[in-house]
Write an enzyme that holds these catalytic residues in place. Structure first.
Site, PDB file in Angstrom:
ATOM      1  N   GLY A   1      -9.675   4.226 -62.806  1.00 34.80           N
ATOM      2  CA  GLY A   1      -8.972   5.578 -62.601  1.00 34.80           C
ATOM      3  C   GLY A   1      -8.846   6.637 -63.391  1.00 34.80           C
ATOM      4  O   GLY A   1      -9.349   6.915 -63.553  1.00 34.80           O
ATOM      5  N   THR A   2      -7.503   5.904 -63.860  1.00 34.51           N
ATOM      6  CA  THR A   2      -7.161   6.708 -64.636  1.00 34.51           C
ATOM      7  C   THR A   2      -7.932   7.738 -66.599  1.00 34.51           C
ATOM      8  O   THR A   2      -8.444   8.305 -66.292  1.00 34.51           O
ATOM      9  CB  THR A   2      -5.722   6.369 -65.469  1.00 34.51           C
TER      10      THR A   2
ATOM     11  N   ASN B   1       1.562  10.293 -60.202  1.00 34.86           N
ATOM     12  CA  ASN B   1       0.671  11.287 -60.177  1.00 34.86           C
ATOM     13  C   ASN B   1       1.555  11.586 -59.519  1.00 34.86           C
ATOM     14  O   ASN B   1       1.992  10.599 -58.147  1.00 34.86           O
ATOM     15  CB  ASN B   1      -0.388  11.628 -60.457  1.00 34.86           C
TER      16      ASN B   1
ATOM     17  N   ASN C   1      -3.078  -0.287 -55.590  1.00 35.99           N
ATOM     18  CA  ASN C   1      -3.021   0.623 -55.577  1.00 35.99           C
ATOM     19  C   ASN C   1      -2.161   1.144 -56.971  1.00 35.99           C
ATOM     20  O   ASN C   1      -1.278   0.586 -57.324  1.00 35.99           O
ATOM     21  CB  ASN C   1      -2.131   1.588 -54.042  1.00 35.99           C
TER      22      ASN C   1
ATOM     23  N   CYS D   1      -0.648   4.238 -50.446  1.00 33.58           N
ATOM     24  CA  CYS D   1      -0.561   5.627 -51.373  1.00 33.58           C
ATOM     25  C   CYS D   1       0.476   5.745 -51.368  1.00 33.58           C
ATOM     26  O   CYS D   1       1.549   6.198 -50.025  1.00 33.58           O
ATOM     27  CB  CYS D   1      -1.819   6.887 -51.456  1.00 33.58           C
TER      28      CYS D   1
ATOM     29  N   ASN E   1      -7.004   3.189 -47.445  1.00 30.87           N
ATOM     30  CA  ASN E   1      -6.174   3.547 -48.225  1.00 30.87           C
ATOM     31  C   ASN E   1      -4.197   3.597 -47.758  1.00 30.87           C
ATOM     32  O   ASN E   1      -3.539   3.627 -46.667  1.00 30.87           O
ATOM     33  CB  ASN E   1      -5.715   4.921 -48.808  1.00 30.87           C
TER      34      ASN E   1
ATOM     35  N   LEU F   1      -2.714  13.455 -51.895  1.00 32.57           N
ATOM     36  CA  LEU F   1      -3.938  13.296 -50.698  1.00 32.57           C
ATOM     37  C   LEU F   1      -3.982  14.328 -50.573  1.00 32.57           C
ATOM     38  O   LEU F   1      -4.933  14.975 -49.596  1.00 32.57           O
ATOM     39  CB  LEU F   1      -3.462  12.280 -49.771  1.00 32.57           C
TER      40      LEU F   1
ATOM     41  N   ILE G   1       0.116  14.016 -56.065  1.00 32.39           N
ATOM     42  CA  ILE G   1      -1.364  14.887 -55.859  1.00 32.39           C
ATOM     43  C   ILE G   1      -0.568  15.074 -54.359  1.00 32.39           C
ATOM     44  O   ILE G   1      -0.820  16.250 -53.519  1.00 32.39           O
ATOM     45  CB  ILE G   1      -2.499  14.440 -56.036  1.00 32.39           C
TER      46      ILE G   1
END
Lengths: 320, 300
Positions: free
Chosen positions: A279-280, A83, A206, A144, A141, A87, A85
């Site tokens: 998560g996923t 991914n 992560n 990321c 975090n 954030l 995304i």
């Protein structure tokens, strides 16, 4: 222990899934919902089956609203998802505004995930989050892979990690969790640096930096060139990292990375994680916290274990 | 369990929320919609997880299949334009796939599958008797108003969500005409088109290339039609097509159903967001049906 006393010990007793995360508190269950897989909107919350979840982590909040990366943002690889995304989130002020009616009303502990482009940004977010009540912790975090600019470099050296953690801990009233990733090497000095700087727990791992190329279009298959890989494919990497770092530090570790069933979850506990995070798989099979809970209960019954710490102890006994 | 109505309703038979009676079907509202959408969008529904048996898998064109699934919970609630997420199991597959619902009956639900990748290939090869895992109905659907005149414009597998729509329009005494575009003649699902012909006054089909009475794209055929004859337009197809339609239809009442790459399908991952005049929105939760004027087409 003979058979009879084992029976006596377990008879009438429910397996104890309570999980002690030190300064963060005691969770009713070692299962946590990872950042980014819980959304940010409050309508979800009254739907959460809290009896099977120990804590939830919010989507990562940044100082200013963030639009996220260009489409496409989601790809699928062998047993994995990539991914980018980026954030996407409404910023810390909107988050605080919505917190009271949203996360603040949850009956389970909430961990707020934050990220910034500089140490001062991290500190400012942490400072603003002092306005909210009842969060369990703040997760930094630091890793990321989907953010441009300096954001990436926080995890790049133990000093930088230590710096962010110690500055935030001066400001924040909440315990801090440092979230690290394998691209910061498996060296435990990173985690130790976070520990020394005052972190209360470590999250591992992560997503792993990854990319895919669309060969017919001669360009990256993701809108943002590269992204972060998650899913079962990264599980062995995560497991080894949890194993390595748990030998070296005393802080509780929240282990995550491709956990997709009860067996995987038990593996992480044996490797040294105190709690595990989904998560996923959460997005693919929403009933997974329940099935993992059931697996734990059954596994512990079969092996005559009273709590999850005993799972780890037995692993250590057999492997030392 | 995850964190929204899906999850609660998901195992509704087994337990209800603490302090709350189990609500009967039809009473549980999708909370997000209830709070944020205008009145005509409000639909009572449950999002459910259902294991469905494949009743029939029929090839209807060179790359198109219609998959008929045995479904009770999802099929009874689905509105035109809504979609389901299917678990595909095979090598290199992990995410669920979103598909518009093609048709429903009280006991079954069908999907139009166009083979484009691994997941669709896997689905097209399922035999009857196989079990698939569905979550649905998801997203919001088209607005169906009775006694209206509508034009349905579809491209490729966009035919899927328009099929159920055309049936609902027919049932509600609305007049509808249809334009379909395909890239090649062999991609035209004849049976499906015949179905449309029974319900619509006029069905125009066009192909990009190949031996066919009409060669061109849907925009070319749109030019033959007097747009003033219609109160409402519904479009579903590739983004490129929708973008090309926008200059012709922008001042009218148009609903578009968007396609997007999705992971969760329930609004938590932010993988499918698009830019709209009201900020970024998630195709899975705020869509897939949007008002054409709302979408920022330049950024698509």
């Amino acid at each position: 222990m003979d058979r009879f006393s084992k029976w006596k010990r377990l008879n009438g007793m429910k397996c104890n899934l309570r999980t002690d995360l030190g300064r963060i508190g005691i969770l009713r269950n070692p299962i946590i919902i990872s950042s980014g897989t819980f959304g940010l909107s409050k309508p979800y919350f009254d739907l959460l089956e809290s009896e099977y979840v120990g804590a939830v982590v919010t989507k990562t909040i940044t100082l200013n609203p963030k639009e996220g990366n260009a489409q496409p943002r989601i790809l699928e690889g062998p047993s994995s998802m990539i991914n980018s995304i980026g954030l996407e989130n409404p910023g810390v002020l909107s988050f605080i505004e919505e917190y009271k009616d949203g996360y603040g009303k949850l009956e389970i502990p909430v961990i707020v995930s934050i990220s910034g482009n500089s140490v001062s940004e991290f500190v400012e977010i942490a400072d603003r989050l002092n306005d909210i009540d009842g969060a369990a912790a703040i997760e930094l975090n630091l890793s990321c892979p989907n953010v441009d600019s300096e954001g990436l470099s926080f995890g790049s050296s133990p000093e930088r990690i230590g710096n962010v953690v110690s500055e935030c801990s001066k400001t924040s009233k909440y315990p801090l969790i440092a979230k690290l990733s394998p691209f910061q090497s498996i060296d435990a000095s990173f985690a130790r640096s976070a520990e020394m700087a005052g972190a209360s727990a470590i999250s591992l791992i992560n997503t792993v930096p990854a990319m895919k190329i669309d060969i017919n279009r001669f360009r990256s298959a993701l809108g943002a060139l590269s992204g972060g890989m998650s899913g079962p494919a990264i599980r062995p990497i995560a497991l080894k990292m949890v194993y390595e770092i748990s030998r070296d530090i005393d802080l509780p570790i929240i282990g995550m990375g491709g956990i997709s069933n009860g067996e995987d979850a038990v593996e992480f506990i044996m490797a040294g994680a105190t709690a595990i995070s989904i998560g996923t798989m959460n997005m693919i099979d929403p009933s997974i916290p329940k099935s993992i809970t059931k697996f734990f209960e059954n596994f512990m019954q079969v092996h005559s274990l009273l709590d999850t710490a005993e799972i780890a102890q037995r692993f250590i006994q057999r492997n030392s | 369990m995850d964190c929204r109505r899906v999850l609660y309703v998901f195992k509704r038979e087994e337990y209800s929320l603490p302090g709350e009676e189990t609500r009967s079907e039809g009473e549980v509202y999708h909370s997000l919609w209830k709070n944020s959408l205008p009145l005509h969008w409000r639909v009572s529904m449950n999002v459910v997880n259902e294991k469905c048996e494949v009743i029939r898998n029929e090839r209807v064109s060179s790359d198109g299949h219609i998959l008929v699934l045995n479904s009770r919970d999802i099929s009874r609630q689905t509105l035109p334009g809504q979609f389901v997420e299917i678990g595909c199991y095979g090598e290199d597959m992990i995410l669920r796939r979103p598909f518009s619902v093609f048709d429903v009956s009280s006991e079954s639900l069908s999907l139009f599958i166009k083979i484009v990748g691994k997941g669709t290939k896997w689905l097209s090869e399922l035999n009857s008797g196989s079990i698939v895992d569905l979550i649905g109905p998801l997203g919001n659907g088209f607005t169906v108003s009775s006694k209206s005149r509508s034009l349905l414009i579809g491209g490729g597998c966009g035919i899927a969500s328009l099929n159920l729509l055309s049936r609902k329009l027919f049932d509600s005494d609305s007049n509808s005409d249809t334009i379909f575009g395909f890239s090649k003649p062999e991609e035209i699902p004849q049976e499906v088109i015949e179905g449309f012909q029974k319900r619509a006054n006029r069905v125009l089909v066009t192909v990009d290339k190949g031996p066919y009475p009409f060669i061109g794209n849907v925009v070319d055929r749109l030019k033959e039609i007097d747009l003033e004859n219609y109160d409402r337009f519904y479009c579903c197809g590739p983004t490129r097509m929708l973008k090309a339609l926008e200059p012709f239809l922008c001042k009218r009442e148009v609903e578009v159903s968007l396609e997007a790459r999705m992971a969760c399908g329930i609004g938590v991952c932010y993988g499918c967001t698009i830019s709209t005049k009201h900020g970024s929105k998630r195709v899975c939760l705020d869509g897939p049906v949007f008002k054409m004027e709302e979408v920022e087409w330049n950024e698509m």
